[in-house]
Design an enzyme around this catalytic site. Structure first.
Site, PDB file in Angstrom:
ATOM      1  N   HIS A 221     -11.679  53.964  -8.320  1.00  0.00           N
ATOM      2  CA  HIS A 221     -10.758  53.483  -8.575  1.00  0.00           C
ATOM      3  C   HIS A 221      -9.623  52.886  -7.921  1.00  0.00           C
ATOM      4  O   HIS A 221      -9.194  53.528  -7.014  1.00  0.00           O
ATOM      5  CB  HIS A 221     -10.361  53.982  -9.865  1.00  0.00           C
ATOM      6  CG  HIS A 221      -8.914  55.087  -9.931  1.00  0.00           C
ATOM      7  ND1 HIS A 221      -9.480  56.244  -9.992  1.00  0.00           N
ATOM      8  CD2 HIS A 221      -7.480  54.859  -9.387  1.00  0.00           C
ATOM      9  CE1 HIS A 221      -7.917  57.074  -9.801  1.00  0.00           C
ATOM     10  NE2 HIS A 221      -7.171  56.311  -9.427  1.00  0.00           N
TER      11      HIS A 221
ATOM     12  N   HIS B 167      -6.909  50.453  -2.071  1.00  0.00           N
ATOM     13  CA  HIS B 167      -7.202  51.586  -1.597  1.00  0.00           C
ATOM     14  C   HIS B 167      -8.543  52.695  -2.775  1.00  0.00           C
ATOM     15  O   HIS B 167      -8.009  51.961  -3.737  1.00  0.00           O
ATOM     16  CB  HIS B 167      -6.702  52.003  -0.440  1.00  0.00           C
ATOM     17  CG  HIS B 167      -6.036  53.858  -1.326  1.00  0.00           C
ATOM     18  ND1 HIS B 167      -4.506  52.739  -1.812  1.00  0.00           N
ATOM     19  CD2 HIS B 167      -6.219  54.876  -1.492  1.00  0.00           C
ATOM     20  CE1 HIS B 167      -3.875  54.020  -2.069  1.00  0.00           C
ATOM     21  NE2 HIS B 167      -5.133  54.807  -2.066  1.00  0.00           N
TER      22      HIS B 167
END
Length: 184
Positions: A42, A125
């Site tokens: 995620h 990220h």
């Protein structure tokens, strides 16, 4: 509950990234790392930590409002990097300005609900691996993924995620989701 806010890439983007990452796991630099599971991949927007039921009740309407004010936007998983010798990550490209604004606004909504959110600068990220207690040289792994370019996808959902810690890797589940509905 231990909670965070996230955007979860679609299964196709996760599978595409996994195909690029899988060979790295068996490299000498990758064998001692704790690799994150695909089901946990995620993009964290804000970490909320421990949240009680009252705070959650106050938070949810604010998150619904934030989602209503933000349009869906196009992203792709691309490139890689590292946080020193502690973590290897996949990068994000596309409309990262919209993603950053979403992260800022969900953090503000949490603060207005009485939830402390740290003020670290948002860096989009997806964490791939952690080195644990033994530090690792992650430069070669980051370099091996530097040219990775996944297919573009639409980030259209804000997810409130619960984190379960214990023996083994963390497990995450969506507690609530809101569609990003503003006109782009």
């Amino acid at each position: 509950m231990r909670l965070f806010l996230a955007v979860v890439p679609p299964e196709s983007a996760i599978q595409e990234l996994d195909a690029a990452v899988r060979p790295l796991r068996s490299l000498p630099q990758g064998t001692g790392l704790r690799w994150t599971g695909l089901e946990s991949w995620h993009l964290t927007l804000a970490f909320l930590g421990q949240v009680d039921t009252e705070q959650l009740s106050a938070l949810e309407p604010g998150l619904a409002h934030v989602a209503h004010e933000h349009p869906a936007h196009r992203l792709r998983l691309a490139g890689a990097g590292r946080f020193g010798d502690r973590a290897l990550w996949a990068g994000v490209s596309g409309d990262t300005l919209a993603l950053r604004k979403l992260a800022e606004d969900v953090a503000d909504a949490a603060r207005r609900s009485g939830i402390a959110v740290d003020d670290r600068l948002f860096r989009a990220h997806l964490t791939l691996a952690r080195s644990g207690t033994a530090r690792a040289d992650l430069r070669a792994l980051a370099a091996a993924l530097a040219d990775f370019q996944g297919a573009e996808w639409t980030a259209g959902t804000l997810c409130l995620m619960r984190s379960y810690l214990g023996a083994g890797p963390a497990h995450y589940e969506a507690v609530a989701e809101w569609s990003l509905t503003a006109e782009g």
